[in-house]
Design an enzyme around this catalytic site. Structure first.
Site, PDB file in Angstrom:
ATOM      1  CB  CYS A   3       8.955   6.066   6.090  1.00 38.01           C
ATOM      2  SG  CYS A   3       7.894   6.959   7.236  1.00 38.01           S
ATOM      3  CB  ALA A   4       9.137   0.295   6.305  1.00 41.19           C
ATOM      4  NE  ARG A   5       7.097  -1.724  12.630  1.00 45.38           N
ATOM      5  CZ  ARG A   5       6.256  -0.677  12.499  1.00 45.38           C
ATOM      6  NH1 ARG A   5       6.440   0.417  11.906  1.00 45.38           N
ATOM      7  NH2 ARG A   5       4.927  -0.739  13.112  1.00 45.38           N
ATOM      8  CG  ASP A  26       6.517  -6.884  -3.202  1.00 50.03           C
ATOM      9  OD1 ASP A  26       6.282  -7.872  -2.690  1.00 50.03           O
ATOM     10  OD2 ASP A  26       5.607  -5.749  -2.386  1.00 50.03           O
ATOM     11  N   GLY A  67       5.466   8.586  10.855  1.00 53.22           N
ATOM     12  CA  GLY A  67       4.543   8.300   9.524  1.00 53.22           C
ATOM     13  C   GLY A  67       3.141   8.414   9.786  1.00 53.22           C
ATOM     14  CB  ALA A  68       0.747   6.435  11.433  1.00 55.97           C
ATOM     15  NE  ARG A 109      -1.897  -1.440   3.584  1.00 57.88           N
ATOM     16  CZ  ARG A 109      -1.992  -2.752   4.094  1.00 57.88           C
ATOM     17  NH1 ARG A 109      -2.714  -3.647   3.607  1.00 57.88           N
ATOM     18  NH2 ARG A 109      -1.279  -3.347   5.002  1.00 57.88           N
ATOM     19  CG  HIS A 128       7.721   5.154  14.641  1.00 56.04           C
ATOM     20  ND1 HIS A 128       7.711   3.814  15.271  1.00 56.04           N
ATOM     21  CD2 HIS A 128       6.543   4.808  13.787  1.00 56.04           C
ATOM     22  CE1 HIS A 128       7.093   3.106  14.543  1.00 56.04           C
ATOM     23  NE2 HIS A 128       6.403   3.573  13.658  1.00 56.04           N
ATOM     24  CD  GLU A 151      11.179   3.041  16.345  1.00 63.11           C
ATOM     25  OE1 GLU A 151      10.098   3.453  16.842  1.00 63.11           O
ATOM     26  OE2 GLU A 151      11.133   2.900  15.146  1.00 63.11           O
TER      27      GLU A 151
END
Ligand SMILES: NC(=O)c1ccc[n+]([C@@H]2O[C@H](COP(=O)([O-])OP(=O)(O)OC[C@H]3O[C@@H](n4cnc5c(N)ncnc54)[C@H](O)[C@@H]3O)[C@@H](O)[C@H]2O)c1
Ligand SMILES: O=C(O)[C@H](O)COP(=O)(O)O
Length: 536
Positions: free
Chosen positions: A237-239, A177, A289-290, A157, A287, A268
């Site tokens: 920006c994922a993990r 991917d 991103g969201a 996504r 962290h 973190e």
């Protein structure tokens, strides 16, 4: 009315108040919000009475927490990543874990894209310089994105949204991917690379958008980073852990990597002596991103709805450890699910010991439906006796079977047999097996075959299955012994292979005969086997 305790747990990472209010409005919910749950012990104490726990990424739902929360049914994650929840242990405990994929996609893609722009134009460094009273224009010359090559690792996504934005900026996008189809890549107008090294080696920018798994850990390690073009810029920006932070710090110092923009870290928050914090040409965010109003509102409302529906109606949406069951499917398969459990329970009482396989075969109308959950019900029913009814559930049934070395399969054919719906359960090893088949007559469940023999019994009470020589007087002998012990026969079904061959007698009893009565029945001349099958 049953009351449910809901804990909104966090470590200074609040959940949208709209989501919380939605839960508070439900009269049967008691909602507690605690945002100071950094320490495991505090989380354990706060969780003891919870039927549901809702978290973002800050609070950890560990095995210890799951053990303490004896009433727990569901853990809701307002976000995507579930690495702060012990999923295998939750499954073992029969706790559903749900997340809210999609709710923070755009926010995270925008943040990652913003990081790439900040990195290419050194915005944070320039900002700090101006704040410091300086005017150093020559120190902050950047690079355009236009005509550059971007490697997107993980085209789910967020990766897809990032790629679309990059294309609008004139970048060439290559994607890696292993789960992305060539058709989808073509539709997204990205160059799909089968090999990770091929994807990164010509890239000017690399952005990561996949979960952290044993397979993806340190995907960008020192060797792979050295393979990249000198000056490559990395965005994560994922993990944390997808990039080897120490290797990245080293290559940034050397100048082989031209810059990095990170929202996530292997540790973190990163400790003060974290090597990356001292590396040149980096942009950091904690962290975030969201962390937008829109994303938080969206995931907060979604998770509140999902948890509410699960507690009140058993609906399962966006679960990461069991198949989804929406209310329509649940209503559709509800009766089959209960019957599946009964068939599993029944066959566990006549199947050979140390079975190696359990197969569930569907035909007719059932063969056209999503019966994944019904099969889990069969498995649950089968495992309840050996494992303990409180130990096995729809979530852990498959894992429990695997641990026992029991091969679990299901098959479906849409063509009807002599019945319009048929569930057939086979359990055994090699040729030595037991088979029970069930169907529905006018919506009511019936056992229609046992070991291939036609019988008919409603699954209720206690079932007594007797295998005997087909000869006169057998029924009378059974009736006499059961009658003598006050065991009433509610229903009887007879089946034989050939006249004078072997007969199956299936009796539905109003009570369960004691073991001594079973032994008496076994002693009747001509009786080969007696199985007493309890449904509960
Ligand atoms: N920084 C933040 O605040 C923030 C916010 C949201 C999501 N995330 C994280 O971003 C990541 C992506 O989220 P998403 O919503 O796009 O998830 P997604 O499931 O839609 O996409 C993940 C993609 O990774 C791919 N993938 C899996 N294994 C891979 C491998 N070995 N190599 C390459 N690709 C692989 C999958 O095929 C999938 O397409 C997740 O880790 C999520 O936790 C971070
Ligand atoms: O996986 C996620 O959804 C992100 O890491 C966001 O996490 P957060 O909601 O805790 O910020």
């Amino acid at each position: 009315m049953a009351k449910f305790n809901i804990l909104i747990a966090g470590n200074n990472d609040p959940i949208s108040s709209i989501g919380i209010d939605l839960l508070k409005a439900e009269p049967s919910f008691d909602v507690t919000v605690n945002m100071n749950l950094k320490a495991e012990d505090a989380m354990v104490e706060a969780s003891r009475e919870a039927h549901a726990i809702i978290v973002r990424s800050g609070a950890k739902v560990t095995a210890k927490v799951l053990d303490a929360a004896k009433n727990l049914k569901v853990v809701g994650r307002a976000g995507v990543g579930v690495d702060n929840i012990d999923i295998p242990y939750a499954s073992k405990r029969g706790v559903v874990v749900m997340n809210t994929p999609g709710g923070n996609t755009v926010s995270t893609a925008e943040h990652a894209f913003g990081l790439m722009m900040s990195l290419s134009r050194k915005v944070p460094q320039a900002h700090a310089s101006v704040i410091g009273g300086k005017w150093e224009r020559k120190n902050f010359q950047g690079a355009e994105l236009n005509k550059k090559t971007l490697a997107v690792l993980g085209m789910g996504r967020i990766g897809t949204e990032f790629a679309k934005r990059a294309q609008a900026f004139g970048m060439t996008v290559v994607a890696y991917d292993p789960y992305l189809s060539a058709n989808r890549a073509e539709m997204l107008k990205v160059e799909l690379r089968d090999n990770l090294d091929d994807a990164v080696k010509d890239a000017d920018f690399i952005t990561m958008h996949m979960p952290l798994t044993p397979e993806t850990k340190h995907m960008l390690n020192e060797t792979r980073l050295r393979l990249c073009k000198k000056g490559v810029r990395v965005i994560n920006c994922a993990r944390g852990g997808l990039v080897d932070d120490n290797a990245l710090a080293k290559l940034l110092e050397e100048g082989h990597v031209g810059g990095a923009a990170l929202d996530v870290y292997e540790v973190e928050p990163p400790p003060a002596d974290y090597a990356l914090l001292k590396a040149p040409n980096v942009v950091f965010t904690p962290h975030l991103g969201a962390s937008t109003e829109e994303a938080q509102e969206s995931v907060g409302i979604e998770i509140a709805e999902q948890v509410k529906e699960n507690l009140l109606h058993g609906t399962v949406v966006n679960a990461v450890n069991m198949p989804n069951v929406d209310p329509k499917t649940l209503a559709e398969i509800g009766p089959f699910l209960r019957f599946g459990e009964i068939l599993g329970r029944l066959i566990s009482q006549i199947a050979p010991q140390r079975a190696e396989f359990l197969r569930v075969n569907y035909s007719g109308n059932l063969g056209k439906m999503d019966t994944t959950l019904v099969s889990r019900g069969v498995l649950k029913g089968y495992l309840e006796r050996p494992i303990g009814a409180d130990q096995v559930n729809l979530i852990n049934a498959v894992g429990t079977a695997e641990n026992l070395g029991l091969r679990f399969t299901e098959s479906r054919v849409p063509e009807p047999t002599e019945f319009s719906d048929l569930i057939e359960v086979e359990v055994g090893s090699g040729e030595n097996k037991a088979v029970i088949s069930g169907s529905f007559f006018g919506g009511d469940p019936r056992i229609v075959k046992i070991n291939g023999r036609r019988v008919e019994a409603t699954p209720e009470g206690t079932l007594l299955l007797l295998e005997n020589d087909d000869r006169p007087g057998m029924i009378g002998a059974y009736g006499t012994i059961l009658g003598k012990h006050q065991v009433n026969i509610a229903n009887m079904s007879l089946s034989r292979n050939v006249e004078g061959g072997t007969a199956l007698t299936l009796l539905t009893l109003d009570s369960t005969p004691p073991q001594a009565v079973i032994q008496e029945l076994e002693k009747i001349p001509g009786v080969k086997r007696v199985y007493c099958m309890e449904l509960e």
